[in-house]
Design a protein around this motif. Structure first.
Motif, mmCIF file in Angstrom:
data_model
loop_
_atom_site.group_PDB
_atom_site.id
_atom_site.type_symbol
_atom_site.label_atom_id
_atom_site.label_comp_id
_atom_site.label_asym_id
_atom_site.label_seq_id
_atom_site.Cartn_x
_atom_site.Cartn_y
_atom_site.Cartn_z
ATOM 1 N N HIS A 1 -2.211 29.495 46.436
ATOM 2 C CA HIS A 1 -2.414 29.445 44.990
ATOM 3 C C HIS A 1 -3.817 29.961 44.649
ATOM 4 O O HIS A 1 -4.672 29.189 44.206
ATOM 5 C CB HIS A 1 -2.266 28.011 44.462
ATOM 6 C CG HIS A 1 -1.070 27.289 44.987
ATOM 7 N ND1 HIS A 1 -1.151 26.178 45.813
ATOM 8 C CD2 HIS A 1 0.251 27.510 44.807
ATOM 9 C CE1 HIS A 1 0.055 25.746 46.113
ATOM 10 N NE2 HIS A 1 0.933 26.544 45.519
ATOM 11 N N PRO A 2 -4.072 31.256 44.832
ATOM 12 C CA PRO A 2 -5.393 31.799 44.541
ATOM 13 C C PRO A 2 -5.719 31.773 43.046
ATOM 14 O O PRO A 2 -4.883 31.387 42.211
ATOM 15 C CB PRO A 2 -5.310 33.236 45.064
ATOM 16 C CG PRO A 2 -3.859 33.551 45.111
ATOM 17 C CD PRO A 2 -3.149 32.270 45.371
ATOM 18 N N SER A 3 -6.932 32.184 42.725
ATOM 19 C CA SER A 3 -7.449 32.020 41.364
ATOM 20 C C SER A 3 -6.590 32.698 40.304
ATOM 21 O O SER A 3 -6.458 32.182 39.189
ATOM 22 C CB SER A 3 -8.883 32.552 41.296
ATOM 23 O OG SER A 3 -8.932 33.931 41.660
ATOM 24 N N ALA A 4 -5.985 33.847 40.620
ATOM 25 C CA ALA A 4 -5.157 34.538 39.625
ATOM 26 C C ALA A 4 -3.963 33.687 39.219
ATOM 27 O O ALA A 4 -3.569 33.670 38.046
ATOM 28 C CB ALA A 4 -4.679 35.879 40.175
ATOM 29 N N LEU A 5 -3.389 32.950 40.176
ATOM 30 C CA LEU A 5 -2.260 32.083 39.879
ATOM 31 C C LEU A 5 -2.719 30.852 39.102
ATOM 32 O O LEU A 5 -2.065 30.427 38.141
ATOM 33 C CB LEU A 5 -1.558 31.671 41.166
ATOM 34 C CG LEU A 5 -0.389 30.687 41.043
ATOM 35 C CD1 LEU A 5 0.661 31.203 40.058
ATOM 36 C CD2 LEU A 5 0.251 30.447 42.406
ATOM 37 N N VAL A 6 -3.848 30.286 39.492
ATOM 38 C CA VAL A 6 -4.376 29.111 38.789
ATOM 39 C C VAL A 6 -4.693 29.467 37.337
ATOM 40 O O VAL A 6 -4.416 28.691 36.411
ATOM 41 C CB VAL A 6 -5.630 28.567 39.497
ATOM 42 C CG1 VAL A 6 -6.243 27.417 38.712
ATOM 43 C CG2 VAL A 6 -5.286 28.105 40.915
ATOM 44 N N LYS A 7 -5.237 30.655 37.125
ATOM 45 C CA LYS A 7 -5.543 31.104 35.762
ATOM 46 C C LYS A 7 -4.269 31.258 34.948
ATOM 47 O O LYS A 7 -4.205 30.843 33.778
ATOM 48 C CB LYS A 7 -6.304 32.425 35.812
ATOM 49 C CG LYS A 7 -6.694 32.953 34.440
ATOM 50 C CD LYS A 7 -7.474 34.253 34.552
ATOM 51 C CE LYS A 7 -7.852 34.786 33.177
ATOM 52 N NZ LYS A 7 -8.601 36.071 33.296
ATOM 53 N N ALA A 8 -3.222 31.850 35.547
ATOM 54 C CA ALA A 8 -1.959 32.026 34.832
ATOM 55 C C ALA A 8 -1.329 30.664 34.520
ATOM 56 O O ALA A 8 -0.759 30.473 33.441
ATOM 57 C CB ALA A 8 -1.000 32.874 35.660
ATOM 58 N N TYR A 9 -1.439 29.724 35.456
ATOM 59 C CA TYR A 9 -0.927 28.366 35.221
ATOM 60 C C TYR A 9 -1.594 27.746 33.997
ATOM 61 O O TYR A 9 -0.931 27.059 33.193
ATOM 62 C CB TYR A 9 -1.172 27.504 36.460
ATOM 63 C CG TYR A 9 -1.111 26.014 36.202
ATOM 64 C CD1 TYR A 9 0.118 25.358 36.091
ATOM 65 C CD2 TYR A 9 -2.279 25.260 36.045
ATOM 66 C CE1 TYR A 9 0.176 23.995 35.842
ATOM 67 C CE2 TYR A 9 -2.231 23.909 35.795
ATOM 68 C CZ TYR A 9 -1.009 23.271 35.683
ATOM 69 O OH TYR A 9 -0.953 21.937 35.427
ATOM 70 N N SER A 10 -2.882 27.995 33.827
ATOM 71 C CA SER A 10 -3.611 27.398 32.703
ATOM 72 C C SER A 10 -3.130 27.917 31.360
ATOM 73 O O SER A 10 -3.376 27.291 30.328
ATOM 74 C CB SER A 10 -5.119 27.675 32.845
ATOM 75 O OG SER A 10 -5.415 29.050 32.597
ATOM 76 N N LYS A 11 -2.419 29.049 31.350
ATOM 77 C CA LYS A 11 -1.898 29.629 30.114
ATOM 78 C C LYS A 11 -0.493 29.126 29.773
ATOM 79 O O LYS A 11 0.049 29.467 28.737
ATOM 80 C CB LYS A 11 -1.877 31.159 30.228
ATOM 81 C CG LYS A 11 -3.226 31.801 30.546
ATOM 82 C CD LYS A 11 -4.190 31.664 29.399
ATOM 83 C CE LYS A 11 -5.502 32.376 29.696
ATOM 84 N NZ LYS A 11 -5.361 33.841 29.738
#
Length: 385
Positions: free
Chosen positions: A187-197
């Motif tokens: 779950h790298p940062s790009a996925l964590v960022k998308a999750y936050s949206k």
């Protein structure tokens, strides 16, 4: 183990990865050439070659435990037109999803769902496309999460892909499959960022899937290279020299270092346009890597998308296109897999596929443990972080 539908099936690489313990009830692809390859390997009994929009639930036999959908990625690619999930190709997700919703009305909705695509889905339209899919899954009664898996852990090819895995709310998700939060490996940062949206509704349905560390890869690219390739021929000395002349000083130095390595070195080459002329003008460059890993296979829309290899043994330098069988091996397909005889068709089949051992890893550590719990379903607790 279970039964499945395979949408956007291509050459059936998800089927290979799931393995013999899974039974295919239905497979679909729009491309007749890919369908021919699929039928050559498994027969055509479960196969339907047609636009997914032309399908109805009457085409789908039984109730599958899993629906696998590697829907078209062209509109989500960083090299694409940015049209996103509503683009001409990637919008094929919606007729697939309409089938899922229709199955729900018939009480035949698959208990498990996997959507596979490029990482571009995470950022497409400022993550709105990813959020739209999340809303669709949550509204249909799925708990879901996503992992990013790079095929380089399993085969000598750099190929990161996004896998969204959904499980119906009625499935009791084992605690061992749920992490407390994102894991840097999956779950790298790009996925964590998308999750936050995601919407609150989607975040409430979210699962941080827990997978073990990837295995140590036991093969290098050179191990997969054929000594006597089929379907390709070695370049002439003049063609090889032309490739060398297209290299920047940095890439030419890599070739010179390979000559001094004292062993057979196999590099992969992509042609790219770079603005590095004397006055900043663009020119085509040949860029090589000798790290025992091939670049990501692409579909052959043009010459630059085909991967070239260079074999260096002392002063000997030879080059040629990657062979169809080598491309298949980079996707984890066994040598018993029947490939199209036409080079472009075989390369296209591989470049559009999903890496077989990645599917097997996901099946072994997430899908099959989930399916095992359906024998004694229980209420799912809140799994969002």
């Amino acid at each position: 183990m279970g039964q499945f539908y395979e949408f956007f099936a291509g050459g059936g690489m998800a089927r290979v990865g799931l393995g013999k313990g899974w039974q295919c009830l239905f497979a679909n692809d729009f491309d007749p050439k890919k369908g021919t390859a699929y039928a050559a390997n498994w027969g055509a009994d479960e196969l339907r070659i047609d636009d997914v929009a032309a399908l109805t639930t009457a085409d789908l036999l039984g109730r599958a435990d899993l629906a696998w959908a590697s829907f078209p990625c062209q509109d989500l690619s960083l090299a694409g037109n940015g049209a996103g999930i509503n683009g001409k190709r990637s919008s094929a997700f919606w007729p697939f999803w309409n089938l899922v919703k229709a199955l729900e009305k018939e009480n035949r909705i698959p208990q498990l769902l996997v959507l596979e695509n490029l990482l571009g889905l995470l950022s497409s339209h400022s993550s709105k496309d990813f959020a739209t899919i999340g809303t669709a899954l949550a509204d249909a009664g799925y708990h879901f999460g996503a992992v990013i898996m790079d095929a380089v852990h399993f085969v000598p090819q750099s190929r990161p892909r996004l896998f969204i895995v959904g499980a119906l709310d009625s499935i009791g998700i084992p605690a061992a499959l749920v992490a407390d939060g994102p894991d840097d490996e999956w779950h790298p940062s790009a996925l964590v960022k998308a999750y936050s949206k995601l919407s609150k509704r989607s975040q409430d349905a979210w699962v941080w899937w827990c997978l073990p560390a990837p295995p140590a890869r036991n093969s290098a690219f050179a191990d997969l290279v054929e000594n006597n390739p089929q379907g390709v021929t070695w370049h002439t000395d003049a063609e090889t020299m032309r490739l060398l002349d297209m290299m920047s000083p940095i890439n030419r130095a890599k070739v010179e270092a390979a000559k001094k390595a004292g062993r057979r070195m196999v590099g992969t080459i992509y042609k790219r346009t770079r603005a590095d002329g004397p006055n900043g003008e663009k020119r085509q460059r040949a860029e090589i890597r000798f790290d025992d890993v091939a670049g990501c296979l692409r579909t052959p829309a043009g010459g630059s998308s085909r991967q070239t290899i260079m074999v260096v043994e002392g002063k000997s330098v030879r080059s040629r296109l990657l062979s169809p069988r080598e491309a298949a091996r980079l996707m984890g397909l066994p040598d018993t897999y029947i490939l199209p005889k036409n080079y472009n068709e075989a390369y296209h089949l591989a470049g559009d596929g999903v890496v077989v051992p990645v599917v097997r890893f996901l099946a072994e550590h997430v899908l099959e443990p989930l399916l095992a719990t359906t024998m004694t379903p229980k209420k799912t607790t809140n799994t969002a972080s």
